[in-house]
Design a protein around this motif. Structure first.
Motif, PDB file in Angstrom:
ATOM      1  N   HIS A  52       0.829  -1.206   0.000  1.00 44.91           N
ATOM      2  CA  HIS A  52       0.000   0.000   0.000  1.00 44.91           C
ATOM      3  C   HIS A  52       0.869   1.264   0.000  1.00 44.91           C
ATOM      4  N   ASP A  53       1.850   1.318   0.893  1.00 46.12           N
ATOM      5  CA  ASP A  53       2.679   2.513   1.000  1.00 46.12           C
ATOM      6  C   ASP A  53       3.514   2.737  -0.252  1.00 46.12           C
ATOM      7  N   ASN A  54       4.031   1.664  -0.847  1.00 52.08           N
ATOM      8  CA  ASN A  54       4.834   1.816  -2.057  1.00 52.08           C
ATOM      9  C   ASN A  54       3.972   2.177  -3.257  1.00 52.08           C
ATOM     10  N   LEU A  55       2.735   1.703  -3.273  1.00 44.84           N
ATOM     11  CA  LEU A  55       1.834   2.064  -4.360  1.00 44.84           C
ATOM     12  C   LEU A  55       1.526   3.563  -4.327  1.00 44.84           C
ATOM     13  N   THR A  56       1.196   4.080  -3.147  1.00 39.29           N
ATOM     14  CA  THR A  56       0.851   5.497  -3.053  1.00 39.29           C
ATOM     15  C   THR A  56       2.071   6.397  -3.184  1.00 39.29           C
ATOM     16  N   ALA A  57       3.272   5.813  -3.145  1.00 36.98           N
ATOM     17  CA  ALA A  57       4.499   6.599  -3.329  1.00 36.98           C
ATOM     18  C   ALA A  57       4.933   6.670  -4.794  1.00 36.98           C
ATOM     19  N   LEU A  58       4.263   5.924  -5.681  1.00 35.64           N
ATOM     20  CA  LEU A  58       4.621   5.971  -7.095  1.00 35.64           C
ATOM     21  C   LEU A  58       4.468   7.398  -7.622  1.00 35.64           C
ATOM     22  N   GLU A  59       5.394   7.803  -8.498  1.00 35.10           N
ATOM     23  CA  GLU A  59       5.435   9.184  -8.968  1.00 35.10           C
ATOM     24  C   GLU A  59       4.765   9.309 -10.330  1.00 35.10           C
ATOM     25  N   GLN A  60       3.753  10.148 -10.398  1.00 30.78           N
ATOM     26  CA  GLN A  60       3.042  10.359 -11.650  1.00 30.78           C
ATOM     27  C   GLN A  60       3.970  10.937 -12.711  1.00 30.78           C
ATOM     28  N   GLY A  61       3.771  10.490 -13.939  1.00 29.79           N
ATOM     29  CA  GLY A  61       4.563  10.975 -15.060  1.00 29.79           C
ATOM     30  C   GLY A  61       5.822  10.185 -15.315  1.00 29.79           C
ATOM     31  N   SER A  62       6.177   9.277 -14.411  1.00 33.01           N
ATOM     32  CA  SER A  62       7.408   8.506 -14.594  1.00 33.01           C
ATOM     33  C   SER A  62       7.185   7.349 -15.553  1.00 33.01           C
ATOM     34  N   LEU A  63       8.272   6.940 -16.209  1.00 34.45           N
ATOM     35  CA  LEU A  63       8.233   5.786 -17.100  1.00 34.45           C
ATOM     36  C   LEU A  63       8.428   4.528 -16.263  1.00 34.45           C
ATOM     37  N   VAL A  64       7.544   3.516 -16.476  1.00 37.35           N
ATOM     38  CA  VAL A  64       7.654   2.275 -15.728  1.00 37.35           C
ATOM     39  C   VAL A  64       7.468   1.089 -16.661  1.00 37.35           C
ATOM     40  N   PRO A  65       8.239   0.015 -16.460  1.00 36.15           N
ATOM     41  CA  PRO A  65       7.917  -1.240 -17.142  1.00 36.15           C
ATOM     42  C   PRO A  65       6.801  -1.930 -16.381  1.00 36.15           C
ATOM     43  N   ALA A  66       5.906  -2.587 -17.086  1.00 35.54           N
ATOM     44  CA  ALA A  66       4.811  -3.339 -16.463  1.00 35.54           C
ATOM     45  C   ALA A  66       4.791  -4.740 -17.059  1.00 35.54           C
ATOM     46  N   THR A  67       4.736  -5.742 -16.195  1.00 39.19           N
ATOM     47  CA  THR A  67       4.693  -7.138 -16.653  1.00 39.19           C
ATOM     48  C   THR A  67       3.571  -7.878 -15.938  1.00 39.19           C
ATOM     49  N   PHE A  68       2.941  -8.801 -16.666  1.00 38.26           N
ATOM     50  CA  PHE A  68       1.789  -9.549 -16.174  1.00 38.26           C
ATOM     51  C   PHE A  68       2.085 -11.037 -16.271  1.00 38.26           C
ATOM     52  N   THR A  69       1.592 -11.799 -15.291  1.00 38.06           N
ATOM     53  CA  THR A  69       1.709 -13.261 -15.369  1.00 38.06           C
ATOM     54  C   THR A  69       0.721 -13.833 -16.373  1.00 38.06           C
ATOM     55  N   ASP A  70      -0.544 -13.419 -16.269  1.00 41.64           N
ATOM     56  CA  ASP A  70      -1.614 -14.019 -17.081  1.00 41.64           C
ATOM     57  C   ASP A  70      -1.936 -13.225 -18.336  1.00 41.64           C
ATOM     58  N   LYS A  71      -1.480 -11.996 -18.425  1.00 46.38           N
ATOM     59  CA  LYS A  71      -1.749 -11.180 -19.610  1.00 46.38           C
ATOM     60  C   LYS A  71      -0.424 -10.641 -20.172  1.00 46.38           C
ATOM     61  N   PRO A  72       0.493 -11.538 -20.530  1.00 47.86           N
ATOM     62  CA  PRO A  72       1.815 -11.080 -20.974  1.00 47.86           C
ATOM     63  C   PRO A  72       1.775 -10.242 -22.246  1.00 47.86           C
TER      64      PRO A  72
END
Length: 547
Positions: A52-72
């Motif tokens: 929860h704390d790390n999610l709300t600390a994410l910075e808007q506008g930043s570039l992030v990689p996103a990976t999914f187990t079931d929706k690769p």
């Protein structure tokens, strides 16, 4: 790790439970809306709070990689948009975090390049340094592109594996490169608290229990000083304790009152430590970059005093203060030499360090001239004498004298010329530079002197020549010998040996410890190169650019 019937969703460094539904929309920007829930159970309460704390600390506008187990098929790079989370706790029963993340899709690694915008700034310095443009993308990147001029390449191997560092990046160029989302975080800079990595900067960070690392350097608090600065060389972490003081050598800072995250990205992390001085306060900013062999420090106080950063335990060093750095004179037990410097004029500290009187600020960097791996086995004789043979001498393992550990190798001459103890042959490359180094101890004067040499052999094992380094030692103390030699033409093997010169007769003793044959220290890990890389301050911002 998947939970129950759910997979994993990883957004940047943050692991979440993958949701069944992913809402997408097209248009000028293709968006992806995700909503989910983390709960205790099955997570522990501390795991849920961390998410929860790390999610709300994410910075808007930043570039992030996103990976999914079931929706690769949705794996790729995204720009982080809105983030929200509702925290609910039924005391002693269930805790949950209901979250929503809005992402703008930039593309897969096959569609976009990642572009690093390197600044052209050079740190103001008192040594006429022009700085060096260098860059270290993630381990596993590909297609590094800087236009018509290519940079040089070196490899630094740390806890995360072998990292490519590009040196001499052309001025005015923002390098482009490709990288799969799963590789983007390898070799990243991490700030952990009690062993857990933190995302973003809006985090509660205690002044103890933290560690700042990039796989090559690891910094944390020290039980015997201010900072424990560790270098990853030879496949392990090598530790040195450092003092930081705002009152000269009279008193170093041993505890901190507060800690704050100023920047927290995979390429660059900056944290600030605060110490109350009653009255006033001191702050120490620590910065670490991906691929760097040094940590950067910036110490500040309100009222001028003598500020210093120096080895907690004195270590013999050579000062190049007129050029901006100091370096250990001899190898330590791990074959390394500490290096420390500043961009501004300073006075060398006797322990090995930098200090500046009547000032309110001190910048410094702490690193290591890293050892290359030893090509010969058993350099310190700590278990036995395997891998070593004696000529016109005997070799025994002795605890009477030792430089490192509790043992050394004892050469006792018998008869004949050049009594010596030699390592097994190791493969080398003709024309390359190799380093013979080690510690020797002569219990009695040796008139003819001693040597630490390399014998060279061809592909069939036939002797070719010897590269020699001799000295007449002062008896009764350990002394260090260290020389680089070039392997001659037709060389296929080399062997290091320590020896008595001439024909001294039987019964002359010479102890050897940490006797190594290595490739010469690679460019980029020597103190002078680190100094220029420090001055060429290159904070990065990474963008996704359509190919």
């Amino acid at each position: 790790m998947p939970q129950g019937d759910y997979g994993d969703l990883k957004v940047g460094r943050l692991m979440l439970r993958e949701t069944f539904e992913a809402n997408e929309s097209s248009g000028e920007s293709r968006s992806l809306e995700l909503s989910g829930q983390e709960s205790n159970p099955p997570l522990t309460r501390s795991e849920l709070v961390w998410r929860h704390d790390n999610l709300t600390a994410l910075e808007q506008g930043s570039l992030v990689p996103a990976t999914f187990t079931d929706k690769p098929e949705r794996n790729g790079y995204y720009e982080l948009g809105s983030v929200s989370a509702a925290y609910t706790e039924w005391r002693g029963d269930v805790v949950r975090s209901d979250w929503t993340i809005g992402l703008r899709r930039l593309g897969t690694d096959a569609e976009i390049d990642l572009q690093s915008r390197l600044t052209g700034a050079v740190r103001a310095n008192d040594f006429a340094l022009t700085g060096e443009r260098w860059h270290a993308p993630p381990i596993g990147h590909y297609g590094y592109y800087t236009g018509s001029t290519n940079p040089s390449v070196m490899t630094r191997t740390g806890a995360d594996g072998a990292m490519t560092v590009y040196r001499g990046v052309p001025a005015g160029v923002s390098p482009r490169w490709g990288c799969t989302p799963t590789n983007y975080l390898t070799g990243r800079v991490q700030l952990t608290s009690s062993g857990t990595e933190l995302c973003g900067v809006d985090q509660a960070l205690p002044p103890t229990g933290w560690a700042l690392t990039n796989g090559l350097v690891n910094v944390t608090t020290s039980a015997s000083g201010t900072l424990d600065v560790q270098a990853h060389t030879g496949g392990a972490w090598r530790s040195k304790s450092w003092n930081v003081s705002v009152a000269g050598s009279a008193s170093s800072i041993t505890t901190w009152d507060g800690a704050t995250l100023l920047k927290n990205e995979p390429e660059h992390v900056i944290m600030r430590l605060t110490k109350s001085l009653n009255p006033g306060r001191a702050t120490l900013d620590l910065a670490l970059r991906r691929g760097s062999r040094f940590v950067e420090g910036y110490l500040q106080v309100g009222t001028s005093d003598t500020l210093a950063a120096y080895r907690s335990t004195a270590e013999t060093n050579t000062s190049f203060a007129a050029s901006g750095y100091l370096v250990a004179t001899d190898d330590d037990a791990d074959g390394n030499r500490f290096a420390i410097g500043s961009a501004r004029t300073f006075t060398a500290h006797a322990n090995g360090g930098v200090q500046k009187a009547a000032t309110t600020t001190l910048d410094f960097w702490i690193g290591v001239a890293g050892s290359q791996a030893s090509l010969n086995a058993n350099p310190s004789f700590d278990t036995d004498t395997s891998g070593w043979t004696a000529t016109n001498a005997t070799i025994t393992r002795s605890s009477t004298q030792s430089k490192y550990g509790g043992w050394s190798g004892l050469l006792t001459s018998t008869a004949g010329s050049a009594p010596r103890v030699q390592s097994a042959n190791a493969p080398v490359t003709s024309g390359q530079s190799y380093r013979a180094s080690g510690w020797l101890y002569a219990p009695a004067p040796i008139a003819g002197g001693v040597a630490l040499n390399i014998n060279w052999y061809d592909g069939g094992g036939a002797y070719l020549s010897t590269s020699a380094n001799s000295t007449t030692p002062v008896s009764g103390s350990w002394f260090f010998m260290d020389t680089n030699f070039s392997a001659p033409a037709s060389t296929a093997f080399g062997a290091v040996h320590f020896a008595l010169n001439g024909s001294p007769g039987a019964g002359v003793l010479l102890y050897g410890d940490d006797i190594r044959l290595r490739a010469a220290t690679p460019s980029g890990d020597a103190a002078l190169d680190l100094r220029n890389q420090y001055v060429g301050c290159l904070p990065e911002v990474v963008y996704g650019v359509r190919r």
